[in-house]
Write a protein that holds these residues in place. Structure first.
Motif, short mmCIF file in Angstrom:
data_model
loop_
_atom_site.label_atom_id
_atom_site.label_comp_id
_atom_site.label_asym_id
_atom_site.label_seq_id
_atom_site.Cartn_x
_atom_site.Cartn_y
_atom_site.Cartn_z
N MET A 1 -23.23 113.19 1.95
CA MET A 1 -23.07 114.12 3.08
C MET A 1 -23.81 115.42 2.81
N LYS A 2 -23.75 115.85 1.55
CA LYS A 2 -24.42 117.09 1.18
C LYS A 2 -25.92 116.97 1.32
N ASN A 3 -26.47 115.80 0.88
CA ASN A 3 -27.92 115.57 0.98
C ASN A 3 -28.38 115.52 2.44
N ILE A 4 -27.53 114.90 3.30
CA ILE A 4 -27.87 114.83 4.73
C ILE A 4 -27.94 116.22 5.32
N SER A 5 -26.98 117.08 4.92
CA SER A 5 -26.96 118.46 5.42
C SER A 5 -28.22 119.21 4.98
N LYS A 6 -28.65 118.98 3.73
CA LYS A 6 -29.86 119.64 3.22
C LYS A 6 -31.10 119.17 3.98
N ARG A 7 -31.15 117.87 4.25
CA ARG A 7 -32.29 117.32 4.97
C ARG A 7 -32.35 117.90 6.39
N PHE A 8 -31.18 117.98 7.05
CA PHE A 8 -31.15 118.53 8.41
C PHE A 8 -31.61 119.98 8.41
N THR A 9 -31.16 120.74 7.39
CA THR A 9 -31.56 122.15 7.28
C THR A 9 -33.06 122.28 7.12
N LEU A 10 -33.64 121.42 6.25
CA LEU A 10 -35.08 121.48 6.01
C LEU A 10 -35.86 121.11 7.27
N THR A 11 -35.38 120.08 7.98
CA THR A 11 -36.05 119.68 9.23
C THR A 11 -35.95 120.78 10.28
N PHE A 12 -34.76 121.39 10.36
CA PHE A 12 -34.55 122.47 11.33
C PHE A 12 -35.46 123.66 11.05
N LEU A 13 -35.56 124.03 9.78
CA LEU A 13 -36.42 125.16 9.41
C LEU A 13 -37.88 124.85 9.71
N PHE A 14 -38.29 123.62 9.42
CA PHE A 14 -39.66 123.22 9.71
C PHE A 14 -39.94 123.27 11.21
N GLU A 87 -34.98 113.31 -3.62
CA GLU A 87 -33.94 112.36 -4.01
C GLU A 87 -34.16 111.85 -5.43
N LYS A 88 -35.41 111.50 -5.76
CA LYS A 88 -35.72 110.99 -7.10
C LYS A 88 -35.54 112.07 -8.16
N ILE A 89 -35.93 113.30 -7.83
CA ILE A 89 -35.75 114.40 -8.77
C ILE A 89 -34.27 114.64 -9.05
N ASN A 90 -33.45 114.55 -8.00
CA ASN A 90 -32.00 114.71 -8.17
C ASN A 90 -31.43 113.61 -9.05
N ARG A 91 -31.96 112.40 -8.92
CA ARG A 91 -31.49 111.29 -9.77
C ARG A 91 -31.85 111.54 -11.23
N LEU A 92 -33.06 112.04 -11.45
CA LEU A 92 -33.46 112.38 -12.82
C LEU A 92 -32.57 113.47 -13.40
N ALA A 99 -35.09 106.09 -12.42
CA ALA A 99 -35.58 106.40 -11.06
C ALA A 99 -37.10 106.36 -11.04
N ARG A 100 -37.66 105.68 -10.05
CA ARG A 100 -39.10 105.61 -9.88
C ARG A 100 -39.46 105.92 -8.43
N LEU A 101 -40.60 106.55 -8.24
CA LEU A 101 -41.03 106.98 -6.90
C LEU A 101 -42.08 106.01 -6.37
N GLN A 102 -41.84 105.49 -5.17
CA GLN A 102 -42.77 104.56 -4.54
C GLN A 102 -42.86 104.89 -3.05
N PHE A 103 -44.00 105.44 -2.64
CA PHE A 103 -44.19 105.75 -1.23
C PHE A 103 -44.56 104.49 -0.45
N GLU A 104 -44.18 104.48 0.82
CA GLU A 104 -44.50 103.36 1.68
C GLU A 104 -45.89 103.54 2.28
N LYS A 105 -46.44 102.44 2.80
CA LYS A 105 -47.72 102.54 3.51
C LYS A 105 -47.52 103.31 4.81
N PRO A 106 -48.48 104.08 5.31
CA PRO A 106 -49.85 104.23 4.76
C PRO A 106 -49.97 105.32 3.71
N LEU A 107 -48.82 106.00 3.36
CA LEU A 107 -48.90 107.11 2.39
C LEU A 107 -49.40 106.63 1.04
#
Length: 353
Positions: A1-14, A87-92, A99-107
């Motif tokens: 729930m906390k992570n969702i709140s942070k994501r919403f805040t970041l999206t809102f600020l953007f 998310e991956k940094i928080n896991r570390l 934890a490993r980072l893997q971006f999806e296509k086309p990124l």
């Protein structure tokens, strides 16, 4: 729930930032049009019903609304890789080093994102290896320190009782002395490893007789190899080298001690020196069980012990010290083990450093 709140805040600020940029752009455009009308560059139609000011303001307002709504959706998409990275940094940070980072296509096809993922995964892998080494160090080192301490305490209690013969007392004192020296050697190895790991520049370089140094190191370990009745073969002439004499001495003592440790009773140890162009190579061979390919990849790691049963003395530091000292001398150390013969080879620059 906390992570969702942070994501919403970041999206809102953007989104707010995008809205502000659009608003400023619209105000600037409107102001420019107004001044152009005032100075006569643009003229307002005589028929007020055909005035372009009202439609212009209306279109400005509509575009502002559409742009703001669009920015919300666009920001969610553009910020997705950032959310993944967070998310991956928080896991570390929480101790999950798998934890490993893997971006999806086309990124994934973009070089920048591919570099970020590669760097992150490399960092996570190094942290995981460090954690494994730390755990192994705690287990191995606690075992290695506990054994001589228990022995010293046990035989000290026997001496304290006072009902021993002179021969028994002498035997107890010898064991206490041996175990004390063993503890001191382990502590010295740890200090040596710390010192050479933190050293980046080779100092106190001088020219000395390498052959004589090897012979003196063998004599220092005479008590160990005489107990096992080992046969030493020295196959080299007199060679001079320019190096840090004290640090290089640690390399030979660790390698020769290792050869003695893993040689069978009545086994054979050989030392050879060869020169090739600008390289001087010292090889130390011993008979005994082969070191597997997998173990050969790990034995130079600090705190690693091939003997997981701890039946042999040691704490997995000697070879790590030898490798680091060799690297400081711009050289390298390698191992080969097959058909009952194990050979460590140290290659050093023959010319002055």
């Amino acid at each position: 729930m906390k992570n969702i709140s942070k994501r919403f805040t970041l999206t809102f600020l953007f989104s707010v930032a995008s809205f502000c940029l659009q608003f400023v752009a619209m105000i600037a455009a409107g102001t420019a049009v107004y001044f152009m009308v005032q100075i006569g560059i643009l003229s307002e139609p005589e028929d007020s019903s055909q005035s372009f000011v009202v439609p212009l303001l209306f279109m400005t307002f509509i575009s502002l609304i559409i742009g703001s709504v669009g920015s919300i959706f666009v920001s969610r998409i553009s910020l997705k890789p950032i959310y993944q990275l967070i998310e991956k940094i928080n896991r570390l940070a929480a101790g999950d080093f798998k934890a490993r980072l893997q971006f999806e296509k086309p990124l994934l096809q973009k070089p920048a994102f591919d570099n970020v993922a590669e760097s992150f995964n490399k960092m996570a892998e190094e942290l995981e290896n460090t954690e494994m080494l730390r755990s192994d160090f705690i287990n191995n080192f606690s075992h290695e320190f506990k054994t001589p301490i228990v022995s010293i305490a046990g035989f000290a209690k026997l001496l304290k009782k006072g009902n021993l013969t002179e021969e028994q007392k002498e035997e107890c004192l010898e064991i206490i002395e041996e175990e004390s020296l063993r503890l001191a050697a382990m502590a010295t190895n740890v200090l040596n490893l710390t010192r050479v790991e933190n050293q980046t520049i080779l100092t106190e370089v001088a020219s000395f007789n390498l052959s004589e140094q090897l012979r003196s190191c063998i004599l220092l370990l005479i008590d160990k190899w005489e107990k096992k009745n080992l046969d030493f073969k020295l196959d080299f002439k007199e060679y001079m080298i320019s190096a840090n004499e004290e640090l290089l001495k640690q390399v030979w003592i660790n390698l020769i001690d290792n050869a003695i440790k893993f040689s069978p009773q009545g086994g054979r140890i050989e030392l050879h020196i060869q020169t090739n162009n600008d390289i001087i190579a010292v090889s130390i061979l011993n008979s005994g069980e082969d070191i597997s390919i997998e173990e050969q990849k790990k034995i130079f790691n600090k705190f690693y012990q091939a003997d997981s049963s701890h039946s042999m003395e040691g704490n997995g530091i000697g070879l790590a010290v030898a490798r680091r000292v060799t690297e400081l001398h711009n050289g390298r150390i390698t191992v080969q083990s097959e058909k009952g013969i194990t050979m460590f080879t140290v290659e050093l620059p023959a010319e002055p450093l």
